[in-house]
Design a protein around this motif. Sequence first.
Motif, PDB file in Angstrom:
ATOM      1  N   SER A 272      -9.440   6.623   1.684  1.00  3.92           N
ATOM      2  CA  SER A 272      -9.135   6.103   0.354  1.00  3.92           C
ATOM      3  C   SER A 272      -7.682   5.633   0.333  1.00  3.92           C
ATOM      4  N   TRP A 273      -7.423   4.616  -0.480  1.00  2.25           N
ATOM      5  CA  TRP A 273      -6.050   4.111  -0.572  1.00  2.25           C
ATOM      6  C   TRP A 273      -5.850   3.381  -1.893  1.00  2.25           C
ATOM      7  N   HIS A 274      -4.589   3.277  -2.275  1.00  4.13           N
ATOM      8  CA  HIS A 274      -4.264   2.460  -3.436  1.00  4.13           C
ATOM      9  C   HIS A 274      -2.922   1.784  -3.222  1.00  4.13           C
ATOM     10  N   SER A 275      -2.659   0.794  -4.034  1.00  4.21           N
ATOM     11  CA  SER A 275      -1.472  -0.035  -3.880  1.00  4.21           C
ATOM     12  C   SER A 275      -0.287   0.536  -4.652  1.00  4.21           C
ATOM     13  N   VAL A 276       0.870  -0.108  -4.474  1.00  2.00           N
ATOM     14  CA  VAL A 276       2.095   0.314  -5.166  1.00  2.00           C
ATOM     15  C   VAL A 276       2.031  -0.008  -6.654  1.00  2.00           C
TER      16      VAL A 276
ATOM     17  N   VAL B 243       0.854  -1.193   0.000  1.00  2.00           N
ATOM     18  CA  VAL B 243       0.000   0.000   0.000  1.00  2.00           C
ATOM     19  C   VAL B 243       0.886   1.237   0.000  1.00  2.00           C
ATOM     20  N   SER B 244       0.664   2.116  -0.971  1.00  2.00           N
ATOM     21  CA  SER B 244       1.560   3.263  -1.110  1.00  2.00           C
ATOM     22  C   SER B 244       0.965   4.568  -0.617  1.00  2.00           C
ATOM     23  N   GLN B 245      -0.342   4.675  -0.568  1.00  2.00           N
ATOM     24  CA  GLN B 245      -0.948   5.952  -0.206  1.00  2.00           C
ATOM     25  C   GLN B 245      -2.280   5.711   0.501  1.00  2.00           C
ATOM     26  N   VAL B 246      -2.430   6.269   1.701  1.00  2.00           N
ATOM     27  CA  VAL B 246      -3.661   6.150   2.483  1.00  2.00           C
ATOM     28  C   VAL B 246      -4.097   7.548   2.906  1.00  2.00           C
ATOM     29  N   ASN B 247      -5.307   7.912   2.544  1.00  2.00           N
ATOM     30  CA  ASN B 247      -5.858   9.216   2.917  1.00  2.00           C
ATOM     31  C   ASN B 247      -7.013   9.001   3.894  1.00  2.00           C
ATOM     32  N   VAL B 248      -6.973   9.705   5.020  1.00  2.00           N
ATOM     33  CA  VAL B 248      -7.991   9.557   6.054  1.00  2.00           C
ATOM     34  C   VAL B 248      -8.453  10.937   6.508  1.00  2.00           C
ATOM     35  N   ILE B 249      -9.768  11.123   6.534  1.00  2.00           N
ATOM     36  CA  ILE B 249     -10.330  12.343   7.106  1.00  2.00           C
ATOM     37  C   ILE B 249     -11.427  11.942   8.079  1.00  2.00           C
TER      38      ILE B 249
ATOM     39  N   TYR C 170      -8.955   3.530 -10.321  1.00  2.00           N
ATOM     40  CA  TYR C 170      -7.948   2.502 -10.076  1.00  2.00           C
ATOM     41  C   TYR C 170      -7.754   2.213  -8.587  1.00  2.00           C
ATOM     42  N   LYS C 171      -8.210   3.089  -7.719  1.00  2.00           N
ATOM     43  CA  LYS C 171      -7.939   2.944  -6.285  1.00  2.00           C
ATOM     44  C   LYS C 171      -8.727   1.769  -5.701  1.00  2.00           C
ATOM     45  N   GLU C 172      -8.025   0.953  -4.955  1.00  2.00           N
ATOM     46  CA  GLU C 172      -8.644  -0.255  -4.420  1.00  2.00           C
ATOM     47  C   GLU C 172      -9.645   0.031  -3.311  1.00  2.00           C
ATOM     48  N   GLY C 173      -9.388   1.038  -2.490  1.00  2.00           N
ATOM     49  CA  GLY C 173     -10.247   1.312  -1.355  1.00  2.00           C
ATOM     50  C   GLY C 173     -10.752   2.745  -1.312  1.00  2.00           C
ATOM     51  N   TRP C 174     -12.035   2.901  -0.999  1.00  2.00           N
ATOM     52  CA  TRP C 174     -12.609   4.252  -0.889  1.00  2.00           C
ATOM     53  C   TRP C 174     -13.932   4.179  -0.120  1.00  2.00           C
ATOM     54  N   ILE C 175     -14.103   5.099   0.802  1.00  2.00           N
ATOM     55  CA  ILE C 175     -15.392   5.305   1.441  1.00  2.00           C
ATOM     56  C   ILE C 175     -15.511   6.782   1.760  1.00  2.00           C
ATOM     57  N   SER C 176     -16.663   7.355   1.501  1.00  2.00           N
ATOM     58  CA  SER C 176     -16.926   8.769   1.803  1.00  2.00           C
ATOM     59  C   SER C 176     -18.341   8.881   2.359  1.00  2.00           C
ATOM     60  N   ILE C 177     -18.452   8.708   3.669  1.00  2.26           N
ATOM     61  CA  ILE C 177     -19.748   8.788   4.337  1.00  2.26           C
ATOM     62  C   ILE C 177     -20.090  10.256   4.580  1.00  2.26           C
ATOM     63  N   LEU C 178     -21.220  10.687   4.043  1.00  2.00           N
ATOM     64  CA  LEU C 178     -21.613  12.087   4.152  1.00  2.00           C
ATOM     65  C   LEU C 178     -21.934  12.455   5.593  1.00  2.00           C
ATOM     66  N   SER C 179     -21.780  13.737   5.904  1.00  2.00           N
ATOM     67  CA  SER C 179     -22.178  14.233   7.217  1.00  2.00           C
ATOM     68  C   SER C 179     -23.686  14.112   7.381  1.00  2.00           C
ATOM     69  N   ALA C 180     -24.155  14.230   8.608  1.00  3.74           N
ATOM     70  CA  ALA C 180     -25.597  14.154   8.866  1.00  3.74           C
ATOM     71  C   ALA C 180     -26.342  15.233   8.089  1.00  3.74           C
TER      72      ALA C 180
END
Length: 295
Positions: free
Chosen positions: A91-95, A29-35, A119-129
């Motif tokens: 969100s994240w993607h592999s090398v 895994v080369s890049q992981v973005n978390v908010i 191309y990104k393997e993982g993604w979730i964006s849960i909206l605010s209330a």
Amino acid sequence: MNKKAQEWAESYFSRLDKAIEELRNHDLVSQVNVIKYPGATEDELADAEAQVYERQLENSEDYDAMAPDEPFTFNPFIREFYKRSNGLHISWHSVIFPEAEIEEDSDGEIPIAKDDDDYKEGWISILSAESLATQQGFYLYGEPQETDLGESAQSDGGLLHYIDGYNYYHDACMILENGNPTIAFGDDHSASYDTPHECDFVIYMEYALSTFFSVVCRSKKLRFSDKKTVYPKLKKMVKNQDYNDLVALLQNNEYTNIDSVIALGYKKTGHEYAQDDHREGLPESLKERLSLLIR
């Protein structure tokens, strides 16, 4: 206060932190973005609930839809989630792919997957209330309410609203109604929605976590290796809102480790975006790992 909902939310975010750490420490895994966002206050949740109820009343007057029996409220599990993080993005993607430049949104909107994120393997964006209630504060260009399922939900007094913008072609919506809202799965840029199996917010979030937020695993439905066994159990969980066996059930699924999620993502979509010259430039140890994983 609902003790079961509170315990679930506390457990979920604890396990979420461990999953994020595992992604960040994984050699492929080369890049992981978390908010994570500040938790919603009671006033913010009440305001979002009032927005939903107002829209439901408008629909009952303007479209002869069924009027709600009582004001809308989020169920305890959804409320406890939002009280800890009013929205969530990972969100994240592999090398396999070059690192992408992280775009900063000056408007503070939650990142929604675009076509060049496919191309990104993982993604979730849960909206605010608030965004879930008003369908504002993010950009998705579909109209779920105008689909067959949206119109059906509206006639029954519900609202089909975006909840997760994890892919430009697929997405997830929630049928906002009192009780235990259903998660519906979108296809073809929000052109249609389906509920191929029982799924509520807790099941959706636990499944996403168990598969490291795999996009492929949530596209059009939740991917299970043994549907005949799992589907009846999901139906019972949704009915009773008893999730004691859910984590164990999901652990027996096929795509519950990062390697398998990377391999599946490459097989389904990633191979279309992979660049040979980038892969050739990787360290030999990683090239050997990948040759065994995605051959």
